[in-house]
Motif scaffolding. Structure first.
Motif, mmCIF file in Angstrom:
data_model
loop_
_atom_site.group_PDB
_atom_site.id
_atom_site.type_symbol
_atom_site.label_atom_id
_atom_site.label_comp_id
_atom_site.label_asym_id
_atom_site.label_seq_id
_atom_site.Cartn_x
_atom_site.Cartn_y
_atom_site.Cartn_z
ATOM 1 N N GLN A 189 -23.267 9.245 -33.014
ATOM 2 C CA GLN A 189 -22.802 10.405 -34.054
ATOM 3 C C GLN A 189 -21.768 11.176 -33.078
ATOM 4 O OE1 GLN A 189 -26.536 12.485 -34.477
ATOM 5 N NE2 GLN A 189 -27.479 11.361 -35.688
ATOM 6 N N ARG A 190 -20.591 10.869 -33.609
ATOM 7 C CA ARG A 190 -19.363 11.441 -33.019
ATOM 8 C C ARG A 190 -18.259 11.311 -33.978
ATOM 9 N NH1 ARG A 190 -16.146 7.291 -31.347
ATOM 10 N NH2 ARG A 190 -17.117 5.325 -30.756
ATOM 11 N N GLU A 191 -17.025 11.989 -33.544
ATOM 12 C CA GLU A 191 -15.703 11.981 -34.393
ATOM 13 C C GLU A 191 -15.388 10.648 -34.105
ATOM 14 O OE1 GLU A 191 -14.578 13.786 -36.790
ATOM 15 O OE2 GLU A 191 -16.625 14.989 -36.493
ATOM 16 N N ARG A 192 -14.494 9.917 -35.102
ATOM 17 C CA ARG A 192 -13.894 8.580 -34.748
ATOM 18 C C ARG A 192 -12.636 8.707 -33.767
ATOM 19 N NH1 ARG A 192 -13.628 3.832 -37.779
ATOM 20 N NH2 ARG A 192 -11.955 2.427 -37.399
ATOM 21 N N ASP A 193 -12.789 7.894 -32.868
ATOM 22 C CA ASP A 193 -11.571 7.868 -31.973
ATOM 23 C C ASP A 193 -10.469 7.408 -32.572
ATOM 24 O OD1 ASP A 193 -13.182 8.852 -29.738
ATOM 25 O OD2 ASP A 193 -13.293 7.050 -28.870
ATOM 26 N N THR A 194 -9.321 7.685 -31.961
ATOM 27 C CA THR A 194 -7.986 7.251 -32.357
ATOM 28 C C THR A 194 -7.625 5.921 -31.791
ATOM 29 O OG1 THR A 194 -6.715 8.525 -30.585
ATOM 30 C CG2 THR A 194 -7.126 9.499 -32.990
ATOM 31 N N PHE A 195 -6.621 5.154 -31.890
ATOM 32 C CA PHE A 195 -6.320 4.061 -31.205
ATOM 33 C C PHE A 195 -5.609 4.167 -29.966
ATOM 34 C CE2 PHE A 195 -2.956 0.642 -31.008
ATOM 35 C CZ PHE A 195 -3.797 -0.342 -30.119
ATOM 36 N N GLU A 196 -5.028 5.533 -29.808
ATOM 37 C CA GLU A 196 -4.573 6.091 -28.465
ATOM 38 C C GLU A 196 -5.478 6.215 -27.625
ATOM 39 O OE1 GLU A 196 -3.574 7.047 -31.697
ATOM 40 O OE2 GLU A 196 -1.545 6.003 -31.623
ATOM 41 N N ILE A 197 -6.780 6.896 -27.980
ATOM 42 C CA ILE A 197 -7.775 7.085 -27.277
ATOM 43 C C ILE A 197 -8.409 5.783 -26.700
ATOM 44 C CG2 ILE A 197 -10.272 8.193 -27.149
ATOM 45 C CD1 ILE A 197 -9.258 10.460 -28.840
ATOM 46 N N TRP A 198 -8.542 4.893 -27.832
ATOM 47 C CA TRP A 198 -9.130 3.540 -27.441
ATOM 48 C C TRP A 198 -8.339 2.983 -26.450
ATOM 49 C CZ3 TRP A 198 -7.435 -1.613 -27.793
ATOM 50 C CH2 TRP A 198 -8.412 -2.815 -27.686
ATOM 51 N N GLN A 199 -7.042 3.034 -26.437
ATOM 52 C CA GLN A 199 -6.107 2.344 -25.412
ATOM 53 C C GLN A 199 -6.167 3.111 -24.089
ATOM 54 O OE1 GLN A 199 -2.535 2.762 -28.001
ATOM 55 N NE2 GLN A 199 -1.968 0.705 -27.314
ATOM 56 N N SER A 200 -6.375 4.354 -24.011
ATOM 57 C CA SER A 200 -6.383 4.898 -22.659
ATOM 58 C C SER A 200 -7.537 4.663 -22.048
ATOM 59 C CB SER A 200 -6.553 6.653 -23.157
ATOM 60 O OG SER A 200 -7.825 6.971 -23.555
ATOM 61 N N GLN A 201 -8.720 4.122 -22.695
ATOM 62 C CA GLN A 201 -10.007 3.780 -22.067
ATOM 63 C C GLN A 201 -10.162 2.350 -21.617
ATOM 64 O OE1 GLN A 201 -12.836 6.027 -24.353
ATOM 65 N NE2 GLN A 201 -12.953 7.541 -22.602
ATOM 66 N N VAL A 202 -9.586 1.561 -22.498
ATOM 67 C CA VAL A 202 -9.636 -0.020 -22.542
ATOM 68 C C VAL A 202 -8.291 -0.548 -21.815
ATOM 69 C CG1 VAL A 202 -10.026 -2.130 -24.013
ATOM 70 C CG2 VAL A 202 -11.173 -0.036 -24.523
ATOM 71 N N VAL A 203 -7.308 -0.788 -22.449
ATOM 72 C CA VAL A 203 -5.813 -1.427 -21.958
ATOM 73 C C VAL A 203 -5.114 -0.661 -20.973
ATOM 74 C CG1 VAL A 203 -5.932 -2.958 -23.951
ATOM 75 C CG2 VAL A 203 -4.483 -0.756 -24.098
ATOM 76 N N ARG A 204 -5.443 0.780 -20.884
ATOM 77 C CA ARG A 204 -4.822 1.516 -19.791
ATOM 78 C C ARG A 204 -5.575 2.023 -18.606
ATOM 79 N NH1 ARG A 204 -3.003 6.586 -22.061
ATOM 80 N NH2 ARG A 204 -2.265 7.125 -19.810
ATOM 81 N N ARG A 205 -6.928 1.403 -18.831
ATOM 82 C CA ARG A 205 -7.946 1.822 -17.513
ATOM 83 C C ARG A 205 -7.319 0.872 -16.590
ATOM 84 N NH1 ARG A 205 -12.439 -0.992 -15.110
ATOM 85 N NH2 ARG A 205 -14.134 0.492 -14.539
ATOM 86 N N PRO A 206 -7.274 1.559 -15.117
ATOM 87 C CA PRO A 206 -6.741 0.917 -14.023
ATOM 88 C C PRO A 206 -7.759 -0.536 -13.818
ATOM 89 C CG PRO A 206 -7.201 3.064 -13.588
ATOM 90 C CD PRO A 206 -7.911 2.862 -15.141
ATOM 91 N N GLY A 207 -7.055 -1.524 -13.489
ATOM 92 C CA GLY A 207 -7.360 -2.769 -13.275
ATOM 93 C C GLY A 207 -7.341 -3.709 -14.459
ATOM 94 N N PHE A 208 -7.175 -2.979 -15.767
ATOM 95 C CA PHE A 208 -7.159 -4.006 -16.862
ATOM 96 C C PHE A 208 -6.180 -5.379 -16.606
ATOM 97 C CE2 PHE A 208 -5.410 -5.343 -20.956
ATOM 98 C CZ PHE A 208 -6.545 -5.590 -21.852
ATOM 99 N N GLU A 209 -6.599 -6.416 -17.237
ATOM 100 C CA GLU A 209 -5.675 -7.500 -17.313
ATOM 101 C C GLU A 209 -5.966 -8.154 -18.727
ATOM 102 O OE1 GLU A 209 -5.918 -10.324 -14.137
ATOM 103 O OE2 GLU A 209 -6.136 -8.940 -12.793
ATOM 104 N N PRO A 210 -4.950 -8.696 -19.169
ATOM 105 C CA PRO A 210 -5.019 -9.250 -20.613
ATOM 106 C C PRO A 210 -6.301 -10.207 -20.999
ATOM 107 C CG PRO A 210 -3.015 -9.044 -20.044
ATOM 108 C CD PRO A 210 -3.558 -8.656 -18.736
ATOM 109 N N TRP A 211 -6.740 -10.853 -19.999
ATOM 110 C CA TRP A 211 -7.616 -11.756 -20.318
ATOM 111 C C TRP A 211 -9.137 -11.001 -20.363
ATOM 112 C CZ3 TRP A 211 -12.028 -12.512 -16.801
ATOM 113 C CH2 TRP A 211 -11.764 -11.974 -15.631
ATOM 114 N N HIS A 212 -9.254 -9.798 -19.794
ATOM 115 C CA HIS A 212 -10.405 -8.903 -20.093
ATOM 116 C C HIS A 212 -10.883 -8.929 -21.407
ATOM 117 C CE1 HIS A 212 -9.686 -7.085 -15.794
ATOM 118 N NE2 HIS A 212 -10.000 -8.545 -15.746
#
Length: 304
Positions: A189-212
């Protein structure tokens, strides 16, 4: 309305201040010490704090407080976004009223932001859980951390004809986000995240590598399921797992589990964890493939 009023007076000798991004290591250390005392293992990583704090639009100093003994950070709390909060007290400083002070600060901050409720996760049965219960907080949902026993292997589950599992490319990111967000919003029960928010927590998270980031594609090449691995030392943690609603019941999630943990093994992981909660109905999926619950958490909340 179940509402609590707390006098915001810190114990003698301690001071409070807003936090800044460079405080992430100190916050991680406090949370890690609390987790080790309460559940016997450290779950938090500094990358988790950084990823949360770099969320677009989030003002770290406006949403956080740190309690210090001279220059040492000994407790912290934040009201991040929506009705989500978090807090921790170093075990050396328990019994001095800091938990109650932090709860009062969080409630006040939530009211300032226009929230009607504030909640946070605590290990079930822990000092924090007992404190919040005594302050009138209710349980909203239960979460579990599960591990794959050492040496165990998840049974293989062949994909349907024409489906494939692979590492995501940058061209897949937005489709993976959509599958992820659509699935999680079925129970969150929350507002829909934006793609930019998702990127900040997934692909821009420190240590992220493409194979993850792993995806399953259908015969037409469309992303219909996704998984996100986080690797820390020798431990692989499945942070997200989602399947598009019209493709469920076909073994895609189990195939992703097999693929993701196999990739993690190739990169040095020997231990594997996942977490889920009572809103998702996914606990049985992980138990059926041999994972075992190692700790339980409750999200406690109060109206403000």
């Amino acid at each position: 309305m179940n509402r609590m009023t707390v006098a915001l007076d810190l114990p003698a000798g301690l001071t409070a201040r807003p936090l800044i991004p460079s405080d992430a290591p100190a916050v991680t250390a406090v949370m890690a010490a609390q987790e080790l005392a309460d559940v016997g293992e450290v779950v938090i990583e500094e990358a988790d704090i950084i990823a949360d704090w770099q969320r677009p639009g989030y003002d770290v100093s406006a949403g956080t407080v740190g309690v210090c003994d001279d220059d040492r950070l000994v407790a912290y709390a934040e009201v991040a976004y929506g009705d989500r909060g978090d807090a921790a007290v170093h075990p050396d400083y328990r019994g001095r009223g800091l938990g109650t002070w932090l709860a009062g600060w969080m409630q006040q901050k939530a009211r300032e932001k226009g929230c009607t409720v504030i909640g946070m996760p605590v290990p079930q049965g822990s000092p924090g859980d007992r404190l919040l219960e005594s302050l009138g907080y209710r349980v909203r949902w239960t979460s579990w951390v599960l591990q794959l026993p050492e040496g165990a292997v998840i049974p293989d589950r062949p994909l349907p004809a024409g489906f494939a599992v692979r590492a995501a490319t940058e061209a897949d990111w937005e489709a993976a986000f959509t599958v992820n967000e659509d699935a999680f919003l079925e129970w969150s029960q929350r507002e829909r995240d934006t793609f930019e928010i998702w990127q900040s927590q997934v692909v821009r998270r420190p240590g992220f590598e493409p194979w993850h980031l792993r995806v399953v594609t259908d015969p037409g090449g469309e992303v219909v399921a996704m998984a996100l691995l986080q690797l820390h030392d020798d431990q692989g943690y499945l942070a997200r797992l989602a399947t598009r609603a019209d493709q469920r019941g076909r073994g895609l999630a189990q195939a992703l589990l097999v693929d993701t943990f196999a990739e993690a093994r190739q990169h040095g992981a020997t231990r594997f964890e996942v977490s889920t909660d009572s809103r998702t109905g996914a606990l049985s999926l992980y138990e059926k493939v041999g994972m075992r619950v190692t700790s339980a958490w409750v999200n406690r909340a109060i109206d403000v």
